[in-house]
Design a protein around this motif. Sequence first.
Motif, short mmCIF file in Angstrom:
data_model
loop_
_atom_site.label_atom_id
_atom_site.label_comp_id
_atom_site.label_asym_id
_atom_site.label_seq_id
_atom_site.Cartn_x
_atom_site.Cartn_y
_atom_site.Cartn_z
N THR A 139 6.14 -2.92 -3.70
CA THR A 139 5.38 -3.97 -3.00
C THR A 139 4.49 -3.29 -1.96
O THR A 139 4.76 -2.18 -1.52
N PRO A 140 3.41 -3.96 -1.52
CA PRO A 140 2.52 -3.35 -0.53
C PRO A 140 3.30 -2.86 0.69
O PRO A 140 4.11 -3.58 1.26
N ASN A 141 3.06 -1.59 1.07
CA ASN A 141 3.85 -0.98 2.13
C ASN A 141 3.02 -0.04 3.01
O ASN A 141 3.57 0.72 3.79
N ILE A 142 1.71 -0.07 2.86
CA ILE A 142 0.84 0.79 3.68
C ILE A 142 0.33 -0.05 4.84
O ILE A 142 -0.23 -1.13 4.63
N ALA A 143 0.53 0.45 6.05
CA ALA A 143 0.20 -0.32 7.25
C ALA A 143 -1.25 -0.79 7.28
O ALA A 143 -1.53 -1.94 7.57
N ARG A 144 -2.18 0.10 6.98
CA ARG A 144 -3.60 -0.25 6.99
C ARG A 144 -4.21 0.24 5.67
O ARG A 144 -4.86 1.29 5.63
N PRO A 145 -3.99 -0.50 4.59
CA PRO A 145 -4.40 -0.03 3.26
C PRO A 145 -5.90 0.24 3.13
O PRO A 145 -6.29 1.18 2.44
N ASP A 146 -6.73 -0.54 3.79
CA ASP A 146 -8.17 -0.31 3.69
C ASP A 146 -8.56 1.03 4.31
O ASP A 146 -9.40 1.75 3.77
#
Length: 66
Positions: free
Chosen positions: A6-13
């Motif tokens: 599942t999405p787990n990167i703090a600031r994906p952009d």
Amino acid sequence: MALITTPNIARPDEFFAALTDLHRELTPAQSEAVNAKLILLLANHIGDNAVLAEAMSIAAEVRDER
């Protein structure tokens, strides 16, 4: 440890922009080498063969998407 899918990167952009910038002026061969090195560094950081096997299995599903 289980593989987090599942999405787990703090600031994906920001991460995506940095990853794109990393490859910006590389030749295709250099880009492949950077990707290989990044994969090995992250695999070493994870360090759990079961998690790595699960990740490889999920990544291999791209063969079925063609």
